[in-house]
Design a protein around this motif. Structure first.
Motif, mmCIF file in Angstrom:
data_model
loop_
_atom_site.group_PDB
_atom_site.id
_atom_site.type_symbol
_atom_site.label_atom_id
_atom_site.label_comp_id
_atom_site.label_asym_id
_atom_site.label_seq_id
_atom_site.Cartn_x
_atom_site.Cartn_y
_atom_site.Cartn_z
ATOM 1 N N UNK A 360 0.827 -1.193 -0.123
ATOM 2 C CA UNK A 360 0.152 -0.062 0.006
ATOM 3 C C UNK A 360 0.744 1.467 -0.034
ATOM 4 N N UNK A 361 1.873 1.415 0.806
ATOM 5 C CA UNK A 361 2.847 2.426 0.776
ATOM 6 C C UNK A 361 3.506 2.650 -0.679
ATOM 7 N N UNK A 362 3.815 1.476 -1.397
ATOM 8 C CA UNK A 362 4.267 1.539 -2.740
ATOM 9 C C UNK A 362 3.394 2.122 -3.795
ATOM 10 N N UNK A 363 1.968 2.083 -3.365
ATOM 11 C CA UNK A 363 1.351 2.606 -4.314
ATOM 12 C C UNK A 363 1.466 4.314 -4.377
ATOM 13 N N UNK A 364 1.830 4.803 -3.111
ATOM 14 C CA UNK A 364 1.762 6.394 -3.014
ATOM 15 C C UNK A 364 3.272 6.694 -3.391
ATOM 16 N N UNK A 365 4.022 5.963 -3.713
ATOM 17 C CA UNK A 365 5.552 6.303 -4.092
ATOM 18 C C UNK A 365 5.493 7.280 -5.150
ATOM 19 N N UNK A 366 6.219 8.424 -4.991
ATOM 20 C CA UNK A 366 6.229 9.525 -6.094
ATOM 21 C C UNK A 366 7.751 9.440 -6.658
ATOM 22 N N UNK A 367 7.906 9.277 -8.068
ATOM 23 C CA UNK A 367 9.116 9.156 -8.746
ATOM 24 C C UNK A 367 10.034 10.245 -8.511
ATOM 25 N N UNK A 368 11.386 10.139 -8.301
ATOM 26 C CA UNK A 368 12.251 11.226 -7.782
ATOM 27 C C UNK A 368 12.437 12.061 -9.083
ATOM 28 N N UNK A 369 12.583 11.428 -10.387
ATOM 29 C CA UNK A 369 13.180 12.209 -11.694
ATOM 30 C C UNK A 369 11.877 12.191 -12.703
ATOM 31 N N UNK A 607 2.872 13.372 3.599
ATOM 32 C CA UNK A 607 3.628 12.359 4.061
ATOM 33 C C UNK A 607 3.171 10.958 3.458
ATOM 34 N N UNK A 608 3.698 10.138 2.788
ATOM 35 C CA UNK A 608 2.981 8.935 2.504
ATOM 36 C C UNK A 608 2.604 8.044 3.586
ATOM 37 N N UNK A 609 3.344 7.873 4.596
ATOM 38 C CA UNK A 609 3.015 6.884 5.704
ATOM 39 C C UNK A 609 1.652 7.530 6.473
ATOM 40 N N UNK A 610 1.559 8.823 6.664
ATOM 41 C CA UNK A 610 0.525 9.302 7.267
ATOM 42 C C UNK A 610 -0.729 9.275 6.217
#
Length: 736
Positions: A360-369, A607-610
């Protein structure tokens, strides 16, 4: 001479120096007295303020201490409620295994796309089939498209931690092979059709014109048999689709083909996100090791217990007592077996819970570049999305015609198959005028099931440098993909759903829309509809989308465009969340950000964890509580989220002006805010007569009814998981 008049009035009394000094002294004393009074008043007010502040701080300190004191208890209770997520994941895994078994026992002849041997055999056997008509290929294409859809859903629905690199390569490789073979079969079927052009010619024009329609494909073919130089405007019957061709094509042995595939098999496959080793938590590894040790301990304990009980039974000499002892032994053995099995199950669920949380946390991961593109006219596929499928435009050389001879039909077959007519030719030295190869005007109808909120962008596929190829998830997409050069005079009539443009060279063409046209959202709301059923409403600049969620299914409830109801093919169709999201995107209703969306949309970063914790707990409460957008969510800190909440029981009569509570949540602390939506300024001040809590569940429990909390505790695990998945996919707290 008249006498002088006497001066009237008395002389003004002169102020003496002593009087002036006395006056100044009185004024000074008055000023000092006022200053003293002001000082005393200020000191009194300041003391009162400090006292109030001290009392407030003391009150907050006590509330914080109380929150810390019961934190472990509240988190334990939340952990028990969040057991629904691993339970739902376990059900999904079991369902995937069951579907494989059902497919196996059906024996309907269709391959299982997840098994490489079966799909490879299917592809090989279909390659060997020859002389298939267009209708036969269309019939077979339904199965092929279904296999491709299944493979895509496997990649979408399988959690990243369950996907291996070799499986991703296998599935995407199978998808590409099926796509390429299907297109090849359509080309071969077109050649067979063109061989019969003379027998299918129109009596009025003398040329062949054919339209073949299907739910997934539409074919338009025009064969130039008469080569009349004045016949340059081509319109397919009962449509507005057509071409304006130059004189040189009107006098050539050519055929024009428009193959409109309602799907997109040209755009390269997107990389599939997988969990790297760094993403896996140390807790997960610890649980795995613990699980293995429990499995080993289970067998060891059983052996020792059995030996001990066997010795005790051998020491008993009476037959009756021996029988009784054996009965006791069996009962004890069962209890010993049950206990380690229960421990093993708990550890398995704990491991699954960690895996689900990480996914679930991976679903909210933003690309850095931001993706880098080399060409000026290259379409950024992270910003734009294709809609309405692909229009394959081809100028083809007419194949040799069938000739009747003594009751037989003789036809010359070229080994290389259907050949494309090069326009314009590579060399133009033999032609006198420069304008002999003008761009060809094309008129296309936009697919009826897609929605364009802005004028569509027209792009062509660069067949030379952009090829359909499988990309590794770590590499950038190679080639030139879709390009906007070579296209001019674009005109779009939204009422007629007709788009016209001039094209320099023929090839695959598609229509694109900004993938973020409906982002950021203006507002959102989530409210219960019944038992394990909710309605999610997302309002954007152009539209209002309502989504119903029940158990493990989603459905498009309604769409409004410019405050008017709009009908859609997706309405009243229940689908799994992954299928539903894919279907909405394909119709142009994209409210699902990707890892690159933050480069193209001004977002309210959280913040993704929140964010994950908020969505999980909102999903747990969604069966009895309504949630809504708050303007203060933009103002608060990025590690905090603010939203409105109220108890909402569907069986109760609707309230005219319901009272909303404003909650602020930081992931490990929830509180009711003193302000409301109509307040002038933002403040984190705690609402009177409320307390801090470690979870949203315990926060709403303070003002909720027993019936509402009972509904929350009895929510279906699949329903909770589906609501959470939709909240994670829309990212309402960051994109509104």
């Amino acid at each position: 001479m008249a006498p002088k008049a006497k001066k009237s009035g008395s002389k003004k009394k002169r102020i003496t120096k002593a009087d002036r000094l006395k006056q100044l002294q009185e004024e000074e004393e008055k000023r000092q007295k006022e200053e003293e009074e002001a000082r005393v008043k200020y000191e009194k007010e300041e003391m009162e303020r400090l006292e109030i502040q001290r009392i407030e701080k003391e009150k907050l300190r006590k509330l914080e201490a109380k929150d810390l004191e019961r934190r472990n208890e509240e988190l334990e209770e939340l952990y028990l409620l969040e057991a629904r997520f691993p339970e739902a994941e376990k059900l999904k895994r079991d369902s995937r295994l069951l579907s494989q078994w059902k497919h196996y026992i059906q024996c309907d002849g269709s391959p299982d796309p997840s098994i490489s041997q079966e799909i490879n055999t299917f592809i090989s056997l279909w390659k060997e089939e020859t002389n298939e008509t267009f209708e036969a290929v269309i019939s077979k294409s339904k199965l092929v498209l279904n296999l491709i859809e299944k493979l895509k859903l496997i990649l979408l629905e399988t959690p990243p931690y369950d996907l291996q690199e070799k499986n991703i390569i296998q599935y995407q490789g199978s998808i590409l092979e099926l796509q390429e073979l299907l297109h090849l079969k359509f080309s071969i079927a077109t050649e067979i059709l063109l061989r019969q052009a003379s027998t299918l010619a129109d009596l009025d024009s003398g040329n062949m014109e054919i339209i073949i329609r299907d739910e997934n494909v539409t074919l338009y073919v025009w064969a130039n048999l008469k080569k009349n130089p004045r016949y340059r405007s081509i319109r397919f019957s009962d449509t507005q689709i057509g071409f304006e061709i130059p004189r040189i094509l009107a006098t050539s042995d050519i055929a024009l083909r428009l193959l409109h595939t309602h799907y997109d098999h040209v755009t390269p496959l997107r990389p599939v996100p997988t969990a790297s080793q760094e993403d896996t938590s140390t807790v997960t590894y610890f649980i795995k090791d613990e699980l293995k040790s429990v499995e080993a301990a289970v067998s060891k304990d059983l052996q020792e217990e059995y030996k001990q009980q066997e010795n005790e039974s051998n020491s008993v000499h009476e037959e009756e007592k021996k029988v009784e002892e054996q009965g006791d032994i069996e009962g004890q053995t069962c209890s010993v077996q049950e206990e380690p099995e229960a421990t093993k199950y708990e550890l398995e669920m704990k491991l699954l819970s960690e895996t689900v949380s990480a996914a679930q946390l991976l679903l909210l991961e933003n690309a850095r570049e931001k993706p880098y593109f080399f060409e000026e006219n290259e379409v950024d596929l992270c910003q734009f999305t294709t809609l309405g499928g692909v229009y394959h435009l081809d100028i083809l050389e007419l194949p040799p015609k069938c000739k009747p001879m003594k009751g037989w039909m003789i036809v010359e077959i070229h080994k290389e198959g259907l050949q494309k007519y090069t326009y314009p030719p590579e060399t133009t030295e033999d032609f006198e005028t420069e304008n002999v190869f003008p761009p060809i005007e094309v008129m296309l109808e936009v697919h009826e099931n897609v929605i364009f909120f802005e004028n569509p962008m027209v792009a062509r596929w660069d067949a030379e440098e952009g090829k359909m190829e499988l990309m590794s998830r770590s590499s950038q997409l190679k080639g030139k993909h879709w390009k906007t050069d070579g296209i001019s005079n674009v005109s779009y009539k939204s009422e007629d759903r007709l788009i016209t443009f001039s094209l320099e060279t023929f090839g695959p063409v598609t229509l694109l829309q900004d993938a973020h046209v409906n982002m950021p959202y203006q507002s959102w709301a989530l409210r219960p509809l019944g038992v394990n059923k909710v309605l999610l409403t997302v309002t954007t600049v152009f539209t209002e989308i309502q989504i119903q969620i029940k158990e493990n299914l989603c459905m498009l409830a309604s769409i409004k465009l410019n405050n008017k109801k709009h009908s859609s093919i997706l309405e009243e169709k229940w689908m799994t969340p992954a299928s539903f999201i894919l279907a909405l995107k394909e119709t142009g209703l994209n409210i699902f950000p990707t890892g690159h969306s933050h480069f193209y949309v001004v977002i309210n970063y959280k913040f993704p964890p929140v964010e994950v914790k908020a969505y999980r707990q909102m999903a747990l409460l969604s069966s009895a509580f309504a949630f809504g957008w708050s303007k203060w969510n933009i103002v608060c800190d990025s590690k905090k989220v603010v939203f409105q909440v109220r108890e909402h029981l569907p069986e109760e009569e609707p309230i005219q002006n319901p009272h909303w509570t404003l909650l602020m949540f930081s992931g490990d602390r929830a509180q009711s805010l003193k302000i409301n939506e109509s307040s002038d300024a933002f403040s984190e001040a705690l609402k009177e007569e409320t307390e801090f809590h470690s979870t949203l569940y315990h926060m709403v429990k303070d003002f909720a009814s027993k019936e509402a909390m009972k509904k929350v505790r009895h929510s279906n695990c699949q329903f909770v998981d589906s609501v959470c998945h939709m909240l994670l996919s829309t990212r309402l707290l960051s994109y509104s």
